[in-house]
Structures are given as structure tokens and as C-alpha cells.
Motif scaffolding. Sequence first.
Motif, short mmCIF file in Angstrom:
data_model
loop_
_atom_site.label_atom_id
_atom_site.label_comp_id
_atom_site.label_asym_id
_atom_site.label_seq_id
_atom_site.Cartn_x
_atom_site.Cartn_y
_atom_site.Cartn_z
N LEU A 1 0.82 -1.20 0.00
CA LEU A 1 0.00 0.00 0.00
C LEU A 1 0.86 1.25 0.00
O LEU A 1 0.60 2.21 -0.74
CB LEU A 1 -0.94 0.00 1.21
N HIS A 2 1.91 1.26 0.81
CA HIS A 2 2.81 2.41 0.83
C HIS A 2 3.44 2.62 -0.54
O HIS A 2 3.57 3.76 -1.02
CB HIS A 2 3.91 2.20 1.88
N HIS A 3 3.83 1.52 -1.18
CA HIS A 3 4.41 1.62 -2.53
C HIS A 3 3.39 2.17 -3.52
O HIS A 3 3.72 3.02 -4.37
CB HIS A 3 4.89 0.24 -2.98
N LEU A 4 2.14 1.73 -3.43
CA LEU A 4 1.11 2.18 -4.36
C LEU A 4 0.77 3.65 -4.16
O LEU A 4 0.45 4.37 -5.12
CB LEU A 4 -0.15 1.31 -4.22
N ILE A 5 0.84 4.11 -2.91
CA ILE A 5 0.63 5.55 -2.65
C ILE A 5 1.72 6.35 -3.35
O ILE A 5 1.45 7.36 -4.02
CB ILE A 5 0.62 5.83 -1.14
N ASP A 6 2.95 5.90 -3.21
CA ASP A 6 4.07 6.58 -3.87
C ASP A 6 3.89 6.55 -5.39
O ASP A 6 4.13 7.56 -6.08
CB ASP A 6 5.38 5.90 -3.47
#
Length: 385
Positions: free
Chosen positions: A298-303
Motif C-alpha cells: 500500500l505504501h508503494h502504491l501511494i508513492d
Amino acid sequence: MTDEIPEPDRIEGVPHPRDTVNLIGQDAAEKAFLDVYTSGRLHHGWLITGPQGVGKATLAWRIARFLIATPPAEVDGLFGAPPPPETLDIPADHPVSRRVAAGAEPALFLLRRGGMGTTDKDREKNFREGKFSKVIRVEEARPLKNFFSLSSVDGGRRVVIIDSADELNTNAANAILKLLEEPPARTVLLLISHQPSRLLPTIRSRCRELRLAPLPAEALEQALAQADIEPGANTPALAELAGGSVGEAVRLMTLDGLQLYADLIALLGTLPRFDAARAQALADTAAARGAEERRVLLHHLIDLALSRLARVGVTGQTPAVEAAPGEAEVLARLSPNAVAGRTWAQAAEEVGARLRHGEAVNLDPAALILDTVFKLQSIAGGQAA
């Protein structure tokens, strides 16, 4: 090495690179290596670079099999030199292929992370249990001395695969540097690197680089099919989010990443007045028990979403392929011009840093996501004003 034993250089859900028959979509890199090989000027150190999961390790294993199975060319007085090879393919029933598959090829050394622990016994036990060190230590590199002390009875080559060079600690990196500076005879070192800029400049300068490109959607689908993985009807969106990486595509499929990204875009679509229910649902996803991998994704997808927002504003063009339903409209509305694009680019840096800091100090995952949503709301509100 059997499939039951965990391996630090294996991507979960796909075959190990040594077991992958074909390398798909990287013909240019293979040709570049063969061109150097057939020129008679084979370099002793090769740095195989590119995004994670695009086939770097598969190429390294193909090169290793090829070099060990193909004896150095010698000119025959009557017939001259043999014709140059046109491919790296080595038949599966070739003795070298069989030994490599069984982890029993004496001319090949694989340097990778070992098990956690301070003693050989602990390291061996932890390795078999999948408890790996975070770096490649000098302890893993020391057996290279014995490997090079064994002379090749048939005059063939020896190959070292380092997967990955990014994980070498300082002492291990210095040991590899020494080998690159004073390479043993008939030895080729294949260094796999996802982020070559982090390597010692002296290591990079002593290697010839082979750079692999991200796979287009068609090649990605073929690579997944080779691994007996069916991507379904959303292959274009999967390829877009995976950045042409088979490993990333597998991670997205395993963790339902396409739906997670769709939920994120749907939430961004409600800005600047964000949908509280959607925000809470996303936060709950990050805070669920045993959801560490999904939280990292999820953190990667936000970025990734913020980077796509920035690109749309700066270029004035929406993505050719939508990675989620309605994505193009959301990105165009939130990032309508270059000024907005630069604002979202700055936001990507700040939000990424906040998320990494939150992970490092073990902040509440749900609170971290909600804090991020409030930050995005503030930016979108400023854009609207």
C-alpha cells in the motif's frame, strides 16, 4: 537444493531463476553479451542491472550455464575456429544443466545471503528455516577461497553469481572488489544489481554493464505464463503497475494489489473532501493482523499514485493505460497543469519520507495512513483554491 528449502534469492510464487528455461523480452541484453563473447574479449566482471523482477537473475544463470558448458574456442589447424554461438541456450539434458539444476555444478559458486546467526551451525539451521541475514556477509564470501583453489581439470571456466550485489556488506564488498581487481584465470563474476548507484564506484568501474529493460505487457504475460501464472483479463493494468517486472506482478496478484490500487484511486477521486469511510477502510487494510506485506505494498502504491499525478501535470498527458477504473479522470482533475505536477512531485517525496519514518519507528499503521490522507487532502485543497 530442493523447492522445500526457502531461498533468499527466490521470488515467492515463481520458479527459481536457475529453473527458468527461457528469458523473455531481453533479447538485446543477451545479444550484447554474445557479441562480446564472440569477439574474443570476454570481460571477467559483468554487472547485470535493471528493475527488480525483469529477469536479471535468469540471465545470470543462463550465462553461467553457457560459459561452463561451452569450452573456450580453439582454432583447429585444418578446419579453423568453430562457428560462433548464436544463443545462450543449453539443452536441459546437458550434463551442466543437470548439475546446475541439482545445485551440484563444481564450476559454479552462488553468493547470496546466508542464515541469521553468529556460528556456522546457527546460520545453517536458520537458513533452512527461512531466517535470512539482511546482508551478504564476509562469512558467505569466504568459501570463494576454496572454490578458486580447486583447479579445473578440463581447462574450463568458473563462474560466480552474486545475487544481489546490493546486499553485500562492506567487508564482503571489499572481498569482491579484490577479486575484480585480481581476477583468477578463466573466471567470470556475474553481479546482479537492482540499484547499481549504491555499489562501490570501484566495483562498478571494474565491471561491464548489461542493463535489462522493463517488460512490455505482452512479454510480461508470456513470462507469467512460463511460470504457470494466469494474470487474467487485467494484464495491461497489471503491467502498468508492475512497471514491467514479473516479480512485482506476482506480488500484486498475490496481495490483490490491483484492487488495492483501485480503492486508492477511488479515495483520491473524492478529494479535496475525502470520503471518510473509504479512508478508514484503507487504514484498516494496513492495520490488519498479519498484513505487513500488504501494508508495504500500500505504501508503494501511494508513492506510485503520487508519481503518476506529478507526471500527468508536468507532461499534460494522462497515462496511455489506466491502472484502475477512472484513473485518468482523477489524475487530470487533481493535476491539471505543470504547477500542480511539481506540487505533487514534492508531495511524493514528503509523503514517502513520512511513510518510511512511520515504518521505522513502528507508528500505528492505521494512524499513519489516515495522516497521509489528511496530508493529501490539504494538498488537493490548496490546488483547488
